[in-house]
Enzyme design. Structure first.
Site, PDB file in Angstrom:
ATOM      1  N   CYS A  69       2.152   1.799   0.301  1.00  8.56           N
ATOM      2  CA  CYS A  69       2.081   1.253   1.649  1.00  8.56           C
ATOM      3  C   CYS A  69       3.235   0.276   1.896  1.00  8.56           C
ATOM      4  O   CYS A  69       4.367   0.712   2.023  1.00  8.56           O
ATOM      5  CB  CYS A  69       0.704   0.658   1.919  1.00  8.56           C
ATOM      6  SG  CYS A  69       0.313   0.704   3.681  1.00  8.56           S
ATOM      7  N   HIS A 118      -2.812   5.089   0.715  1.00 10.97           N
ATOM      8  CA  HIS A 118      -3.311   4.348  -0.454  1.00 10.97           C
ATOM      9  C   HIS A 118      -4.009   5.301  -1.424  1.00 10.97           C
ATOM     10  O   HIS A 118      -5.207   5.538  -1.296  1.00 10.97           O
ATOM     11  CB  HIS A 118      -4.327   3.293  -0.005  1.00 10.97           C
ATOM     12  CG  HIS A 118      -3.738   2.160   0.750  1.00 10.97           C
ATOM     13  ND1 HIS A 118      -3.507   0.931   0.188  1.00 10.97           N
ATOM     14  CD2 HIS A 118      -3.323   2.069   2.032  1.00 10.97           C
ATOM     15  CE1 HIS A 118      -2.978   0.126   1.100  1.00 10.97           C
ATOM     16  NE2 HIS A 118      -2.865   0.793   2.232  1.00 10.97           N
ATOM     17  N   GLU A 149      -4.862   4.733  -4.384  1.00 14.70           N
ATOM     18  CA  GLU A 149      -5.788   4.029  -5.290  1.00 14.70           C
ATOM     19  C   GLU A 149      -7.245   4.129  -4.845  1.00 14.70           C
ATOM     20  O   GLU A 149      -8.154   4.094  -5.674  1.00 14.70           O
ATOM     21  CB  GLU A 149      -5.361   2.560  -5.456  1.00 14.70           C
ATOM     22  CG  GLU A 149      -5.587   1.628  -4.262  1.00 14.70           C
ATOM     23  CD  GLU A 149      -4.470   1.643  -3.222  1.00 14.70           C
ATOM     24  OE1 GLU A 149      -3.716   2.642  -3.154  1.00 14.70           O
ATOM     25  OE2 GLU A 149      -4.356   0.664  -2.459  1.00 14.70           O
TER      26      GLU A 149
HETATM   27  N1  GLN Z   1       2.000  -4.358   6.553  1.00 13.76           N
HETATM   28  C1  GLN Z   1       2.298  -2.955   6.493  1.00 13.76           C
HETATM   29  C2  GLN Z   1       1.780  -2.216   7.711  1.00 13.76           C
HETATM   30  O1  GLN Z   1       0.906  -2.698   8.392  1.00 13.76           O
HETATM   31  C3  GLN Z   1       1.760  -2.343   5.222  1.00 13.76           C
HETATM   32  C4  GLN Z   1       0.263  -2.351   5.135  1.00 13.76           C
HETATM   33  C5  GLN Z   1      -0.280  -2.147   3.744  1.00 13.76           C
HETATM   34  O2  GLN Z   1       0.431  -2.304   2.754  1.00 13.76           O
HETATM   35  N2  GLN Z   1      -1.562  -1.838   3.646  1.00 13.76           N
HETATM   36  O3  GLN Z   1       2.230  -1.146   7.988  1.00 13.76           O
END
Ligand code: GLN
Length: 538
Positions: free
Chosen positions: A384, A510, A512
């Site tokens: 992310c 994600h 995970e």
């Molecule tokens: N802050 C980034 C976004 O909103 C990444 C979010 C995250 O790592 N969950 O796109």
């Protein structure tokens, strides 16, 4: 109750952090291993609608479900133990309960009535509990009540449990998790806190059926007898839960204590099969007998509280077991990384991961960590925000777009290689408004992601507002950073890779959240495999 599900409530006493989530997940695992269909629900007594707007320092990781609920991290344990998915209905907060009751009041559903905690709030709590059992999808609904009995906030929940038990005594069971502390000076285990905690439940009209006693030392028969006698529970319903070296041992310890059998007997369920824990045991065997050890640096800004990255740490355990290696995480605070120290902090790592996150704190440290991994050929995995910083680093140091950034951090960057998603631009409320939950992704044939998943179409969970800016895609692709996973509907870049690097993969989603004991995540497995290979060639 009209449905056939049985309801098991898990309350906690004496202190927080006794591990209600693990005890609930372990009981669920044992029931599942005997062929029953089980789900687990967490009721959280705080007023936030969900933990999505909570700082990880307050609450640890925010776990995301397939259907896009931002939930308590205990739901992660439930999924990892059971290998079944949870949903919006599996995590309910006081905020949600009140929101729903107040919405009904405004619609006029209680017209003429004074809306009160009892019966309206308690009825709503009961409705949320019974929703899961009413679909005939489960034989057991295990409901974990957050907080500690006696807290003002959890009173309506305990009252709802009292009522449900009163209405359907044959279908409900209360398990109370308590502490039997060891006083070193006296050399003794003490039962008084447990007695008091049960007394508190009794004052609220709830007699626990089973007591799970957390302890650092074996409970003697005398202690078990004392607890049984003073707390009105059968001797075999005093279950010892001794400290374990890993949470994955807890189901087996609970099996030894016959926890699941006591539950089944109390609910008058007979003729059930022996538990089948073959897969679980073989995972444990591999996990506990590693042939190698690896160090992976996890770069993030919440590393002081390891719970902030719970699912990542667990996914490394699953992937480590597959590869028969022990993965030690070197927790690196992104704010500690600067151009001078980055090498000395990261050079002993066999692999580097940059974690998800929000906001500008520590961002330059993360970018330095990516640069180090890219230039030194150390396997790299970004998740992310970890993908976003990998893109920024590449733009700055390879494409020479020196001021490249994400508009999350610098709104006026001349090179917004990461930009806010179009659908996010008009959103002003912060709660529950990110791009959440499962979306499809198509993988490029022959990419590392394709090799890891061994299929072309996947679906993964998301939690973000910003995305790779496709205006720059051509430039990146031509110079060697490839988009290997694309959302087929929106064209959003889901995965980037650098094919000339030994293993450099970063995902907008994600992975995970979907790693379980039974189904370790393919990208984590692939990453650990690459890290192992790299460490052997060092
Ligand atoms: N802050 C980034 C976004 O909103 C990444 C979010 C995250 O790592 N969950 O796109």
């Amino acid at each position: 109750m009209s449905d056939s599900a049985k309801y098991i409530f898990v309350t906690g006493g004496v202190t927080s952090s006794l591990g209600k989530g693990i005890i609930s997940a372990s009981l669920a695992k044992l029931l599942q291993s005997r062929g029953f269909r089980v789900t687990i629900q967490k009721l959280d007594p705080y007023i936030n609608i969900d933990p999505g707007t909570l700082n990880p320092y307050e609450h640890g990781e925010c776990f995301v479900t397939d259907d896009g609920a931002e939930t308590d991290l205990d739901l992660g344990h439930y999924e990892r133990f059971l290998d079944t998915i949870t949903s919006q209905s599996n995590n309910v907060t006081t905020g949600k309960i009140y929101q729903s009751v107040i919405n009904k009041e405004r619609k006029g559903e209680y017209l003429g009535k004074t809306v009160q905690i009892i019966p309206h709030i308690t009825d709503e709590i009961k409705r949320c509990i019974k929703i899961l059992g009413s679909k005939s999808a489960y034989d057991f609904v295990i409901t974990e009540i957050g907080g500690t009995v006696g807290d003002i906030e959890s009173l309506p929940y305990v009252e709802a449990v009292r009522q449900l038990k009163w209405e359907s005594p044959d279908d409900c069971l209360v398990v109370h998790l308590t502490l039997v502390p060891y006083l070193a000076a006296a050399g003794e285990l003490k039962t008084k806190p447990t007695q008091h905690s049960v007394k508190q439940l009794l004052e609220l009209g709830v007699q626990p059926d089973i007591l799970v006693c957390r302890t650092e030392h074996e409970l003697t028969p005398a202690i078990r007898n004392k607890v049984a006698k003073f707390c009105n529970v059968n001797l075999n319903a005093v279950i010892q839960s001794i400290d374990a070296s890993t949470i994955y041992d807890v189901p087996l310890l609970m099996l030894e204590e016959k926890f699941d059998q006591v539950v089944l007997d109390k609910l008058k369920i007979q003729d059930y099969p022996e538990p089948n824990l073959k897969d679980w045991n073989s995972f444990l065997k591999r996990y506990k007998n590693p042939k190698n050890e690896l160090t992976i640096s996890l770069v993030g800004k919440y590393v002081e509280l390891k719970d902030s990255y719970k699912s990542i740490a667990e996914a490394f355990i699953h992937a480590g077991a597959v590869n028969e290696v022990k993965v030690s995480i070197n927790w690196v605070h992104s704010e500690d990384l600067n151009a001078k120290q980055v090498k000395s902090i990261l050079e002993d790592s066999d692999g580097i991961m940059v974690a998800p996150g929000f906001g500008s704190r520590g961002i330059e440290g993360k970018i330095l960590a990516v640069k180090f991994a890219r230039e030194s050929g150390v396997p790299f995995f970004g998740i992310c925000l970890g993908m976003q910083v990998a893109v920024i680093e590449y733009a700055r140091n390879v494409l020479n777009l020196l001021e490249a950034h994400s508009t999350e951090i610098n709104e006026h960057t001349p090179y917004p290689v990461i930009d806010i998603m179009a659908e996010q631009k008009s959103i002003t409320n912060l709660g529950g408004t990110m791009r959440l939950g499962t979306y499809n992704c198509h993988l490029k044939k022959g990419s590392l992601a394709h090799v890891a998943y061994d299929r072309e179409d996947i679906a993964e969970r998301h939690r973000h507002r910003y995305e790779f800016n496709n205006d720059y895609l051509d430039m990146f692709e031509k110079s060697g950073m490839k988009a290997s996973g694309i959302n087929p509907d929106s064209e959003l870049v889901e995965i980037i890779e650098i094919p000339s690097h030994p293993w450099f993969v970063a995902t907008q989603f994600h992975p995970e959240y979907k790693s379980t004991v039974h189904t370790p995540h393919p990208l984590f497995v692939g990453f650990v495999e690459a890290v192992l290979k790299h460490s052997k060639n060092k």
